[in-house]
Design a protein around this motif. Structure first.
Motif, short mmCIF file in Angstrom:
data_model
loop_
_atom_site.label_atom_id
_atom_site.label_comp_id
_atom_site.label_asym_id
_atom_site.label_seq_id
_atom_site.Cartn_x
_atom_site.Cartn_y
_atom_site.Cartn_z
N THR A 62 -3.88 7.63 3.12
CA THR A 62 -3.68 6.83 1.91
C THR A 62 -3.40 7.78 0.76
O THR A 62 -4.20 8.67 0.46
CB THR A 62 -4.92 5.99 1.61
OG1 THR A 62 -5.18 5.11 2.71
CG2 THR A 62 -4.71 5.14 0.37
N ASP B 12 -2.27 5.14 -4.44
CA ASP B 12 -2.59 3.80 -3.95
C ASP B 12 -3.64 3.17 -4.87
O ASP B 12 -4.56 3.83 -5.35
CB ASP B 12 -3.10 3.87 -2.51
CG ASP B 12 -3.26 2.49 -1.90
OD1 ASP B 12 -2.29 1.99 -1.33
OD2 ASP B 12 -4.38 1.93 -1.99
N ARG B 13 -3.53 1.87 -5.09
CA ARG B 13 -4.41 1.20 -6.05
C ARG B 13 -5.85 1.12 -5.57
O ARG B 13 -6.74 0.86 -6.38
CB ARG B 13 -3.89 -0.22 -6.31
CG ARG B 13 -3.74 -1.07 -5.06
CD ARG B 13 -3.15 -2.42 -5.38
NE ARG B 13 -2.94 -3.22 -4.18
CZ ARG B 13 -2.43 -4.45 -4.19
NH1 ARG B 13 -2.10 -4.99 -5.35
NH2 ARG B 13 -2.26 -5.11 -3.07
N ASP B 14 -6.11 1.32 -4.28
CA ASP B 14 -7.47 1.25 -3.75
C ASP B 14 -8.13 2.61 -3.62
O ASP B 14 -9.24 2.70 -3.09
CB ASP B 14 -7.47 0.55 -2.38
CG ASP B 14 -7.05 -0.90 -2.47
OD1 ASP B 14 -7.33 -1.52 -3.52
OD2 ASP B 14 -6.45 -1.42 -1.51
N THR C 90 0.85 -1.19 0.00
CA THR C 90 0.00 0.00 0.00
C THR C 90 0.88 1.23 0.00
O THR C 90 2.08 1.17 0.30
CB THR C 90 -0.92 0.03 1.24
OG1 THR C 90 -0.12 0.01 2.43
CG2 THR C 90 -1.85 -1.17 1.24
#
Length: 307
Positions: free
Chosen positions: A181, A185-187, A141
């Motif tokens: 975050t 971040d991919r999310d 992450t």
């Protein structure tokens, strides 16, 4: 010796209790239940908050050598580097002064137009300064820890900025620190607006583990996008204030076999080395509630109905 007097039970060494398969199934079910309960009901949030508060003095002591090294490096900066930084800051200040004058004039015109059209005032966005302490330990992450938490009034979901643009969003709040975050971040996804065309879209973090960029998804192959276009927050989600710089389009891949184009963007914020950031109050608490739907009218009685 009579056989009735012999102890037929196995020795304690061979008493193993439930089988290994039964233990595996039980603890697997227990771990799955705890993960689902934590996701839905946040049952471990108080435990995390207590552990973060208890470990904060240890983290503070461990960070003192790092801060000392940073301070020493800043103190022994060469004169040439300091002069270059001063010249760059002067140029940026001159540009910002010019833009500030234009912004004041546009703000007055905007307020007059809003009063003329009867529109409500724009939402206020209080901000709070914070410092990045360290990166999160999870290698899969892109998160950082800042030195502000519940005690300082940080809210969950607050946007985080640096001097160049949007850096990320607060995804976990502890009493003394918070977890941010990063937008790469991919999310994480953020609604954006193309300044040149006015088209809205959604930018997602780079799905690769070592990626440090953004991907503009769900844009058609024939969409009007160009390399170098500036993307800002659209404000339609009610979380990010509108007009904050997010990224610039760096590469476009148009493929005949796909209906969508592959659009890669470079973030404006310094996602790999930011130290001082601004935490913005989310706009969700300032948006007026949605009006309740009108009650359906009762259907008129038909004539000649049986009494």
């Amino acid at each position: 010796m009579p056989l009735g007097t012999l102890d037929r039970s196995p020795p304690p060494f061979f008493k193993q209790g439930p089988s290994a398969l039964s233990k595996l199934m039980f603890f697997s079910a227990l771990s799955l239940f705890l993960m689902v309960a934590d996701t839905r009901f946040r049952i471990t949030q108080p435990v995390r908050a207590a552990l973060a508060t208890a470990l904060y003095p240890v983290q503070w002591l461990a960070l003192q050598p790092v801060r000392a090294v940073r301070g020493g490096g800043d103190y022994f900066t060469t004169l040439n580097q300091a002069k270059l930084a001063s010249d760059e800051a002067g140029k940026k200040l001159a540009l910002q002064s010019l833009r500030a004058g234009q912004v004041e004039q546009l703000l007055q015109e905007n307020n007059r137009l809003r009063k003329l059209l009867g529109l409500r005032e724009q939402l206020n966005t209080p901000v709070m300064a914070a410092e990045v302490l360290y990166d999160a330990a999870d290698p899969y992450t892109r998160k950082v820890i800042i030195d502000k938490g519940m005690a300082q009034g940080v809210d969950l979901g607050s946007p985080v900025l640096d001097e160049s643009g949007v850096l990320g969003q607060v995804t976990r709040v502890h009493p003394l620190v918070s977890e941010v975050t990063l937008l790469v971040d991919r999310d994480l996804a953020i609604p954006v607006l193309n300044v040149r065309t006015g088209a809205r879209s959604v930018a997602f973090g780079d799905p690769t583990v070592s990626g440090s960029g953004l991907e503009l998804r769900f844009m058609g192959s024939n969409s009007d996008v160009q390399q170098g276009d500036l993307l800002t927050t659209s404000g339609v989600d009610g979380v990010y204030p509108a007009g904050l710089p997010v990224a610039r389009i760096s590469r476009i891949e148009r493929r005949a076999e796909s209906a969508f184009a592959k659009i890669y963007c470079t973030p404006q914020a310094l996602v790999t080395g930011a130290r001082h950031v601004m935490v913005v109050k989310p706009g969700t608490g300032q948006i007026p509630p949605r009006p309740e739907p009108d009650a359906p009218e009762a259907a008129p009685k038909k004539k000649g109905a049986a009494k």
